[in-house]
Design a protein around this motif. Sequence first.
Motif, PDB file in Angstrom:
ATOM      1  N   LEU A 134       0.821  -1.206   0.000  1.00 30.21           N
ATOM      2  CA  LEU A 134       0.000   0.000   0.000  1.00 30.21           C
ATOM      3  C   LEU A 134       0.857   1.259   0.000  1.00 30.21           C
ATOM      4  CD1 LEU A 134      -2.732  -1.176   2.550  1.00 30.21           C
ATOM      5  CD2 LEU A 134      -2.765  -1.316   0.046  1.00 30.21           C
ATOM      6  N   PHE A 135       1.948   1.212   0.782  1.00 28.85           N
ATOM      7  CA  PHE A 135       2.877   2.336   0.840  1.00 28.85           C
ATOM      8  C   PHE A 135       4.289   1.808   1.068  1.00 28.85           C
ATOM      9  CE2 PHE A 135      -1.168   3.944   2.466  1.00 28.85           C
ATOM     10  CZ  PHE A 135      -1.368   5.066   1.684  1.00 28.85           C
ATOM     11  N   ASN A 136       5.254   2.466   0.442  1.00 27.24           N
ATOM     12  CA  ASN A 136       6.662   2.224   0.705  1.00 27.24           C
ATOM     13  C   ASN A 136       7.350   3.578   0.583  1.00 27.24           C
ATOM     14  OD1 ASN A 136       9.413   0.591  -1.054  1.00 27.24           O
ATOM     15  ND2 ASN A 136       9.251   1.199   1.071  1.00 27.24           N
ATOM     16  N   THR A 137       7.683   4.150   1.734  1.00 25.17           N
ATOM     17  CA  THR A 137       8.155   5.525   1.715  1.00 25.17           C
ATOM     18  C   THR A 137       9.192   5.779   2.802  1.00 25.17           C
ATOM     19  OG1 THR A 137       7.391   7.820   1.609  1.00 25.17           O
ATOM     20  CG2 THR A 137       6.362   6.407   3.264  1.00 25.17           C
ATOM     21  N   LEU A 138       9.685   6.996   2.843  1.00 25.29           N
ATOM     22  CA  LEU A 138      10.675   7.408   3.835  1.00 25.29           C
ATOM     23  C   LEU A 138      10.028   7.517   5.209  1.00 25.29           C
ATOM     24  CD1 LEU A 138      12.255  10.306   1.723  1.00 25.29           C
ATOM     25  CD2 LEU A 138      13.281   8.062   2.122  1.00 25.29           C
ATOM     26  N   VAL A 139      10.840   7.311   6.237  1.00 22.62           N
ATOM     27  CA  VAL A 139      10.363   7.500   7.609  1.00 22.62           C
ATOM     28  C   VAL A 139      11.555   7.883   8.489  1.00 22.62           C
ATOM     29  CG1 VAL A 139      10.598   5.028   8.166  1.00 22.62           C
ATOM     30  CG2 VAL A 139       9.070   6.476   9.525  1.00 22.62           C
ATOM     31  N   VAL A 229       5.126  14.678   4.164  1.00 20.70           N
ATOM     32  CA  VAL A 229       3.850  15.374   4.335  1.00 20.70           C
ATOM     33  C   VAL A 229       2.828  14.913   3.301  1.00 20.70           C
ATOM     34  CG1 VAL A 229       2.722  17.640   4.244  1.00 20.70           C
ATOM     35  CG2 VAL A 229       4.945  17.401   5.381  1.00 20.70           C
ATOM     36  N   ARG A 230       3.279  14.721   2.072  1.00 17.24           N
ATOM     37  CA  ARG A 230       2.354  14.349   1.001  1.00 17.24           C
ATOM     38  C   ARG A 230       1.707  12.975   1.229  1.00 17.24           C
ATOM     39  NH1 ARG A 230       7.402  13.219  -1.251  1.00 17.24           N
ATOM     40  NH2 ARG A 230       7.638  11.036  -1.956  1.00 17.24           N
ATOM     41  N   ASP A 231       2.366  12.124   2.011  1.00 17.15           N
ATOM     42  CA  ASP A 231       1.850  10.760   2.245  1.00 17.15           C
ATOM     43  C   ASP A 231       1.135  10.605   3.581  1.00 17.15           C
ATOM     44  OD1 ASP A 231       3.039   9.929  -0.159  1.00 17.15           O
ATOM     45  OD2 ASP A 231       4.931   9.475   0.844  1.00 17.15           O
ATOM     46  N   ALA A 232       1.316  11.572   4.471  1.00 18.13           N
ATOM     47  CA  ALA A 232       0.889  11.392   5.867  1.00 18.13           C
ATOM     48  C   ALA A 232      -0.595  11.069   6.007  1.00 18.13           C
ATOM     49  CB  ALA A 232       1.241  12.631   6.673  1.00 18.13           C
TER      50      ALA A 232
END
Length: 267
Positions: A134-139, A229-232
Motif C-alpha cells: 500500500l505504501f513504501n516511503t521514507l520514515v 507530508v504528502r503521504d501522511a
Amino acid sequence: MRNRFLIKLKVAMKKTVKGIYLIISSLVISVLHLPFAFAKTGSAKMLFARPAISTAHPLPDSFFISPLKSVYDSLQLDLAGLSRRAYDYALQGYEKLVNQGKLVNQSVLAIVDFSQPSSQKRLYVLDIKNYKVLFNTLVAHGRNSGKEWATYFSNKPSSYKSSPGFYITGQAYSGSNGYSLRLDGIEDGINDKAMKRAIVLHGADYVNESFIATHGYIGRSEGCPAVPVRDATNIINTIRGGVCLYIYTPDQHYFSRSVILGEISRG
C-alpha cells in the motif's frame, strides 16, 4: 435338388464364418483397449487422489506454507529493501496479536525497517490479505538515535530517541504536527511509554528527497516515525484504529528484552 442344397449349405457356412470373424474381432479389439482403460482409470486416481502422508516419515513443516509467509516473496519485498528478518519478526508478532484478539484491522501490517539508512524508503504498509504494497516511503527516526542510521534507542521521555518493537495504532487527531496518529507501545520497558512521550506518526517537511540530496539523510524527529507530508494523511487513514506497527532493529539488546518475540520463542 442336389445343387440347390449345396448352394444353401455354402451360404450358411459363409454366415457362420462371418459371425465367428465378428466375434473374434470384437474380442481382439477389447483386449487391445484394456491397457488404455486401466491407464485412464489410474490417471484419474492420480489426478484426484490426495498424497499419502506417512506417519513414520512426516513431511517437514516447510511443506505446508502459510499464505501469509508467502507475501514477502510474492511481493518481492527483498527488492524493495525490506529485511527478511524484519518481515519474519513482524509477522510472528502480528499473528500473536491476531490470536489475542488485539487487532481491529487484521488485513494491514506496517513495518519500519531500521536496518536501513534513513535515505532509503524503509516504511512498508502491506495488505497481507490481498497481497499488496500500500505504501513504501521514507520514515524518520529520533534525532538522538543517530544521524543516517538509527542505532540508539530509549523508552525515556525527552530522550529524543526512537523506540523499537510492536505498537498498535490508535486514533487520528490534529495537533501541533498536523494530522497525526497515536501509537500504543505494547512492549514493557521498550516502548510502553510511547503515549506518555507523545510518540505519534505524523508528516514532516524534513522527510523528503530534497533533504537527502543536500545532507545524505533525512531530517530527524523527537522520536516519532515521521513520514513525508504528502503521504501522511493517506498512511494515517490506512493504518489507524487497531493495526500492528512493528519497528525493527537488528540490535540484540532489543531481542533480549522483547516481550512479544520472547514469548514466541519460549512458546
